[in-house]
Design a protein around this motif. Structure first.
Motif, PDB file in Angstrom:
ATOM      1  N   SER A  20       5.287   2.617   5.626  1.00 17.37           N
ATOM      2  CA  SER A  20       4.675   1.302   5.816  1.00 17.37           C
ATOM      3  C   SER A  20       4.626   0.915   7.287  1.00 17.37           C
ATOM      4  O   SER A  20       3.622   0.371   7.769  1.00 17.37           O
ATOM      5  CB  SER A  20       5.427   0.239   5.010  1.00 17.37           C
ATOM      6  OG  SER A  20       6.790   0.167   5.405  1.00 17.37           O
ATOM      7  N   GLY A  34       2.246   1.732  -3.474  1.00 13.44           N
ATOM      8  CA  GLY A  34       1.212   2.234  -4.376  1.00 13.44           C
ATOM      9  C   GLY A  34       0.946   3.721  -4.165  1.00 13.44           C
ATOM     10  O   GLY A  34       0.784   4.477  -5.132  1.00 13.44           O
ATOM     11  N   TRP A  35       0.893   4.133  -2.899  1.00 10.53           N
ATOM     12  CA  TRP A  35       0.696   5.557  -2.604  1.00 10.53           C
ATOM     13  C   TRP A  35       1.865   6.377  -3.137  1.00 10.53           C
ATOM     14  O   TRP A  35       1.671   7.448  -3.732  1.00 10.53           O
ATOM     15  CB  TRP A  35       0.565   5.760  -1.099  1.00 10.53           C
ATOM     16  CG  TRP A  35       0.288   7.187  -0.712  1.00 10.53           C
ATOM     17  CD1 TRP A  35      -0.926   7.766  -0.515  1.00 10.53           C
ATOM     18  CD2 TRP A  35       1.266   8.218  -0.507  1.00 10.53           C
ATOM     19  NE1 TRP A  35      -0.782   9.090  -0.194  1.00 10.53           N
ATOM     20  CE2 TRP A  35       0.560   9.405  -0.185  1.00 10.53           C
ATOM     21  CE3 TRP A  35       2.653   8.253  -0.555  1.00 10.53           C
ATOM     22  CZ2 TRP A  35       1.213  10.595   0.088  1.00 10.53           C
ATOM     23  CZ3 TRP A  35       3.292   9.457  -0.302  1.00 10.53           C
ATOM     24  CH2 TRP A  35       2.581  10.613   0.022  1.00 10.53           C
ATOM     25  N   ALA A  48       0.830  -1.207   0.000  1.00  6.74           N
ATOM     26  CA  ALA A  48       0.000   0.000   0.000  1.00  6.74           C
ATOM     27  C   ALA A  48       0.863   1.255   0.000  1.00  6.74           C
ATOM     28  O   ALA A  48       0.548   2.242  -0.680  1.00  6.74           O
ATOM     29  CB  ALA A  48      -0.921  -0.012   1.221  1.00  6.74           C
ATOM     30  N   GLU A  84      -4.373   7.183   4.964  1.00  7.95           N
ATOM     31  CA  GLU A  84      -4.706   6.779   3.599  1.00  7.95           C
ATOM     32  C   GLU A  84      -4.044   5.454   3.243  1.00  7.95           C
ATOM     33  O   GLU A  84      -4.669   4.575   2.644  1.00  7.95           O
ATOM     34  CB  GLU A  84      -4.276   7.871   2.610  1.00  7.95           C
ATOM     35  CG  GLU A  84      -4.646   7.554   1.171  1.00  7.95           C
ATOM     36  CD  GLU A  84      -4.262   8.660   0.207  1.00  7.95           C
ATOM     37  OE1 GLU A  84      -4.276   8.395  -1.013  1.00  7.95           O
ATOM     38  OE2 GLU A  84      -3.955   9.772   0.670  1.00  7.95           O
ATOM     39  N   VAL A  85      -2.778   5.302   3.623  1.00 10.98           N
ATOM     40  CA  VAL A  85      -2.072   4.046   3.352  1.00 10.98           C
ATOM     41  C   VAL A  85      -2.688   2.904   4.153  1.00 10.98           C
ATOM     42  O   VAL A  85      -2.838   1.779   3.659  1.00 10.98           O
ATOM     43  CB  VAL A  85      -0.567   4.198   3.661  1.00 10.98           C
ATOM     44  CG1 VAL A  85       0.153   2.856   3.574  1.00 10.98           C
ATOM     45  CG2 VAL A  85       0.069   5.194   2.704  1.00 10.98           C
ATOM     46  N   ARG A  86      -3.067   3.176   5.388  1.00 12.62           N
ATOM     47  CA  ARG A  86      -3.704   2.151   6.209  1.00 12.62           C
ATOM     48  C   ARG A  86      -4.995   1.663   5.559  1.00 12.62           C
ATOM     49  O   ARG A  86      -5.257   0.463   5.493  1.00 12.62           O
ATOM     50  CB  ARG A  86      -4.001   2.696   7.607  1.00 12.62           C
ATOM     51  CG  ARG A  86      -4.520   1.643   8.585  1.00 12.62           C
ATOM     52  CD  ARG A  86      -4.965   2.280   9.884  1.00 12.62           C
ATOM     53  NE  ARG A  86      -6.215   3.010   9.728  1.00 12.62           N
ATOM     54  CZ  ARG A  86      -7.422   2.431   9.771  1.00 12.62           C
ATOM     55  NH1 ARG A  86      -7.536   1.124   9.976  1.00 12.62           N
ATOM     56  NH2 ARG A  86      -8.509   3.161   9.613  1.00 12.62           N
ATOM     57  N   GLN A  87      -5.791   2.601   5.061  1.00 17.64           N
ATOM     58  CA  GLN A  87      -7.045   2.238   4.409  1.00 17.64           C
ATOM     59  C   GLN A  87      -6.798   1.439   3.129  1.00 17.64           C
ATOM     60  O   GLN A  87      -7.550   0.507   2.810  1.00 17.64           O
ATOM     61  CB  GLN A  87      -7.857   3.497   4.094  1.00 17.64           C
ATOM     62  CG  GLN A  87      -8.391   4.235   5.308  1.00 17.64           C
ATOM     63  CD  GLN A  87      -9.458   3.430   6.042  1.00 17.64           C
ATOM     64  OE1 GLN A  87     -10.051   2.507   5.492  1.00 17.64           O
ATOM     65  NE2 GLN A  87      -9.688   3.768   7.303  1.00 17.64           N
ATOM     66  N   ARG A  88      -5.760   1.795   2.400  1.00 18.87           N
ATOM     67  CA  ARG A  88      -5.417   1.056   1.188  1.00 18.87           C
ATOM     68  C   ARG A  88      -5.072  -0.402   1.505  1.00 18.87           C
ATOM     69  O   ARG A  88      -5.374  -1.312   0.727  1.00 18.87           O
ATOM     70  CB  ARG A  88      -4.203   1.700   0.496  1.00 18.87           C
ATOM     71  CG  ARG A  88      -4.498   2.941  -0.322  1.00 18.87           C
ATOM     72  CD  ARG A  88      -3.206   3.569  -0.784  1.00 18.87           C
ATOM     73  NE  ARG A  88      -3.426   4.693  -1.675  1.00 18.87           N
ATOM     74  CZ  ARG A  88      -3.146   4.703  -2.969  1.00 18.87           C
ATOM     75  NH1 ARG A  88      -2.632   3.628  -3.540  1.00 18.87           N
ATOM     76  NH2 ARG A  88      -3.357   5.779  -3.712  1.00 18.87           N
ATOM     77  N   ALA A  89      -4.417  -0.613   2.638  1.00 20.73           N
ATOM     78  CA  ALA A  89      -3.944  -1.950   2.987  1.00 20.73           C
ATOM     79  C   ALA A  89      -5.021  -2.832   3.587  1.00 20.73           C
ATOM     80  O   ALA A  89      -4.881  -4.057   3.601  1.00 20.73           O
ATOM     81  CB  ALA A  89      -2.769  -1.842   3.975  1.00 20.73           C
ATOM     82  N   THR A 141      -1.723  11.072   5.506  1.00 20.04           N
ATOM     83  CA  THR A 141      -1.058  10.149   4.586  1.00 20.04           C
ATOM     84  C   THR A 141      -0.994   8.746   5.184  1.00 20.04           C
ATOM     85  O   THR A 141      -1.256   7.750   4.507  1.00 20.04           O
ATOM     86  CB  THR A 141       0.357  10.649   4.263  1.00 20.04           C
ATOM     87  OG1 THR A 141       0.273  11.919   3.619  1.00 20.04           O
ATOM     88  CG2 THR A 141       1.089   9.676   3.352  1.00 20.04           C
ATOM     89  N   GLN A 180       1.920   7.199  -6.819  1.00 23.94           N
ATOM     90  CA  GLN A 180       0.954   8.220  -7.221  1.00 23.94           C
ATOM     91  C   GLN A 180       1.347   9.631  -6.781  1.00 23.94           C
ATOM     92  O   GLN A 180       0.908  10.610  -7.375  1.00 23.94           O
ATOM     93  CB  GLN A 180      -0.425   7.882  -6.650  1.00 23.94           C
ATOM     94  CG  GLN A 180      -1.067   6.655  -7.268  1.00 23.94           C
ATOM     95  CD  GLN A 180      -2.457   6.395  -6.718  1.00 23.94           C
ATOM     96  OE1 GLN A 180      -2.912   7.070  -5.792  1.00 23.94           O
ATOM     97  NE2 GLN A 180      -3.143   5.405  -7.269  1.00 23.94           N
TER      98      GLN A 180
END
Length: 205
Positions: free
Chosen positions: A75, A9-10, A6, A150-155, A147, A13
């Motif tokens: 991460s 990926g962030w 995640a 957002e990464v936590r939600q992606r994972a 930020t 972008q």
């Protein structure tokens, strides 16, 4: 691993954004301005902050990048936000430091006692300097909470999938253990009957 993916990926972008480029530049400078790296035997007797600076110098010598350190911080912080342990605020700093030391070539070259040959593995990292190293890296990364969230939600989809798979595996192991225990108890009971009767004939269905 879900949080690493995640974070990557962030980063793909947002790597062109000014605040990300500035964070990477700060991390590059952090490694660059630590002087000439010393080997593991010399580091053993250093103060914690000097040890941390020496690890950073080795990272620079081995060609590690600010992007690598930035992704480690991102991460680890996202994973800590979800998994904890939330009662130990120094935990992510130590994990950040250990992840940085695991980058190839950052651990030094310890030698076996009484031998000129290099040890095949690096010595286990431990001590106050890990917290110091983690603080130095995280301070320069300066990643905001939005930020990290957002990464936590992606994972989370991958994390939930992994948790469900682990839960199903655990249930299967429990059922297998129950079946094994049932067979053991059945065999024990049969042996007791045989012992009391002297001998019995067991037929097959």
């Amino acid at each position: 691993m879900p949080f690493r993916k995640a974070a990557l990926g962030w980063y793909r972008q947002h790597h062109h954004e000014a605040h990300v480029r500035q964070a990477i530049a700060r991390l590059e400078s952090l490694m660059f301005f630590q002087g000439h790296p010393k080997d593991h035997d010399q580091q053993r007797w250093m103060a914690p902050k000097d040890k941390a600076r020496n690890v950073l110098a080795r990272l620079h010598r081995e060609g590690k990048t600010g992007e690598q350190l930035f992704l480690i911080v991102l991460s680890v912080r996202a994973a800590y936000a979800e998994l904890g342990p939330h009662g130990y605020p120094e935990f992510p700093l130590v994990v950040i430091a250990k992840q940085a030391k695991r980058l190839r070539g950052a651990g030094g070259t310890p030698r076996r006692a009484g031998s000129s040959r290099l040890a095949p593995k690096e010595l286990r990292p431990r001590g106050l300097y890990l917290r110091t190293l983690g603080e130095m890296i995280e301070e320069k990364a300066d990643i905001d909470r939005d930020t990290i969230e957002e990464v936590r939600q992606r994972a989370m989809p991958s994390v939930r999938q992994a948790q469900e798979a682990a839960w199903e595996q655990a249930l299967a192991q429990i059922e297998e253990a129950k079946a094994r225990r049932y067979e053991e108890e059945r065999t024990t009971a049969l042996l007791r009957v045989m012992g009391r009767a002297g001998s019995i004939t067991v037929g097959t269905s």
